[in-house]
Write a protein that holds these residues in place. Structure first.
Motif, PDB file in Angstrom:
ATOM      1  N   VAL A  39       0.841  -1.200   0.000  1.00  0.00           N
ATOM      2  CA  VAL A  39       0.000   0.000   0.000  1.00  0.00           C
ATOM      3  C   VAL A  39       0.877   1.251   0.000  1.00  0.00           C
ATOM      4  CG1 VAL A  39      -1.693   1.336   1.309  1.00  0.00           C
ATOM      5  CG2 VAL A  39      -1.970  -1.129   1.096  1.00  0.00           C
ATOM      6  N   GLU A  40       1.845   1.308   0.877  1.00  0.00           N
ATOM      7  CA  GLU A  40       2.717   2.476   0.933  1.00  0.00           C
ATOM      8  C   GLU A  40       3.554   2.617  -0.337  1.00  0.00           C
ATOM      9  OE1 GLU A  40       2.793   5.202   2.827  1.00  0.00           O
ATOM     10  OE2 GLU A  40       0.981   4.283   3.618  1.00  0.00           O
ATOM     11  N   PHE A  41       3.965   1.496  -0.903  1.00  0.00           N
ATOM     12  CA  PHE A  41       4.708   1.516  -2.166  1.00  0.00           C
ATOM     13  C   PHE A  41       3.842   2.143  -3.265  1.00  0.00           C
ATOM     14  CE2 PHE A  41       5.959  -0.866  -6.090  1.00  0.00           C
ATOM     15  CZ  PHE A  41       7.199  -0.265  -6.263  1.00  0.00           C
ATOM     16  N   GLU A  58      -5.850   8.771  -1.500  1.00  0.00           N
ATOM     17  CA  GLU A  58      -6.592   8.382  -0.302  1.00  0.00           C
ATOM     18  C   GLU A  58      -7.294   7.035  -0.491  1.00  0.00           C
ATOM     19  OE1 GLU A  58     -10.154  10.750   1.000  1.00  0.00           O
ATOM     20  OE2 GLU A  58      -8.709  11.400   2.529  1.00  0.00           O
ATOM     21  N   ILE A  59      -7.831   6.802  -1.681  1.00  0.00           N
ATOM     22  CA  ILE A  59      -8.483   5.520  -1.982  1.00  0.00           C
ATOM     23  C   ILE A  59      -7.471   4.383  -1.907  1.00  0.00           C
ATOM     24  CG2 ILE A  59      -9.559   4.147  -3.822  1.00  0.00           C
ATOM     25  CD1 ILE A  59     -10.958   6.779  -4.703  1.00  0.00           C
ATOM     26  N   VAL A  60      -6.316   4.585  -2.537  1.00  0.00           N
ATOM     27  CA  VAL A  60      -5.271   3.552  -2.516  1.00  0.00           C
ATOM     28  C   VAL A  60      -4.821   3.294  -1.077  1.00  0.00           C
ATOM     29  CG1 VAL A  60      -2.916   2.991  -3.254  1.00  0.00           C
ATOM     30  CG2 VAL A  60      -4.529   4.003  -4.876  1.00  0.00           C
ATOM     31  N   ASN A  74      -3.475   0.933   8.576  1.00  0.00           N
ATOM     32  CA  ASN A  74      -3.568   1.748   9.796  1.00  0.00           C
ATOM     33  C   ASN A  74      -4.638   1.304  10.780  1.00  0.00           C
ATOM     34  OD1 ASN A  74      -1.488   3.624   9.009  1.00  0.00           O
ATOM     35  ND2 ASN A  74      -2.934   4.370   7.479  1.00  0.00           N
ATOM     36  N   GLY A  75      -5.383   0.248  10.473  1.00  0.00           N
ATOM     37  CA  GLY A  75      -6.420  -0.216  11.393  1.00  0.00           C
ATOM     38  C   GLY A  75      -7.535   0.791  11.601  1.00  0.00           C
TER      39      GLY A  75
END
Length: 142
Positions: A39-41, A58-60, A74-75
């Motif tokens: 996700v961060e990538f 934001e969607i990704v 991020n839970g």
């Protein structure tokens, strides 16, 4: 590189990561950690891409979050997850389950829709699940 080409590349990378790590065993802590960083990538790639809006990023960032807080990275839970992230989570789950992967066959569409319905207000927002089911034409017309 044009924005739409990078988005396509990002989608292809997501599928390749999934194939590689799920095939090798997601339960391995090392594989889990690397897979969860995808996700961060993806967000990093999008931030470096001109023409990609903050709402797309934001969607990704949030499409793997779950309504009950059990998602990642991020839970986040309930309304902490932006509405487009909640919508994308439903669509992502549906498409992931209805396509064949190296480690399982595709699941029938009606089965996945039933699963989504059972998971409303747990993993996915109930109202959004019900709207998705209506869009998918679950109920016969007339």
């Amino acid at each position: 590189m044009k924005g739409h080409i990078r988005l396509q590349l990002l989608h292809s990378l997501d599928i390749k990561w999934e194939k590689m790590f799920m095939h090798q065993g997601f339960t391995c802590p090392l594989n889990q950690g690397i897979y969860l960083q995808a996700v961060e990538f993806g967000v990093q790639i999008l931030r470096e891409t001109s023409g990609v809006t903050e709402s797309i990023i934001e969607i990704v960032q949030t499409h793997h979050e779950r309504f009950d807080g059990s998602g990642y990275p991020n839970g986040l839970k309930n309304e902490q997850i932006p509405v487009y992230g909640r919508i994308a989570a439903i669509i992502d789950h549906y498409t992931a389950m209805t396509r064949r992967t190296p480690y399982r066959n595709a699941i029938a569409q009606h089965t996945v829709l039933q699963e989504l319905y059972r998971w409303r207000d747990k993993y996915f927002q109930a109202e959004l699940v019900e709207q998705f089911l209506q869009c998918m034409g679950v109920y016969p017309t007339g």
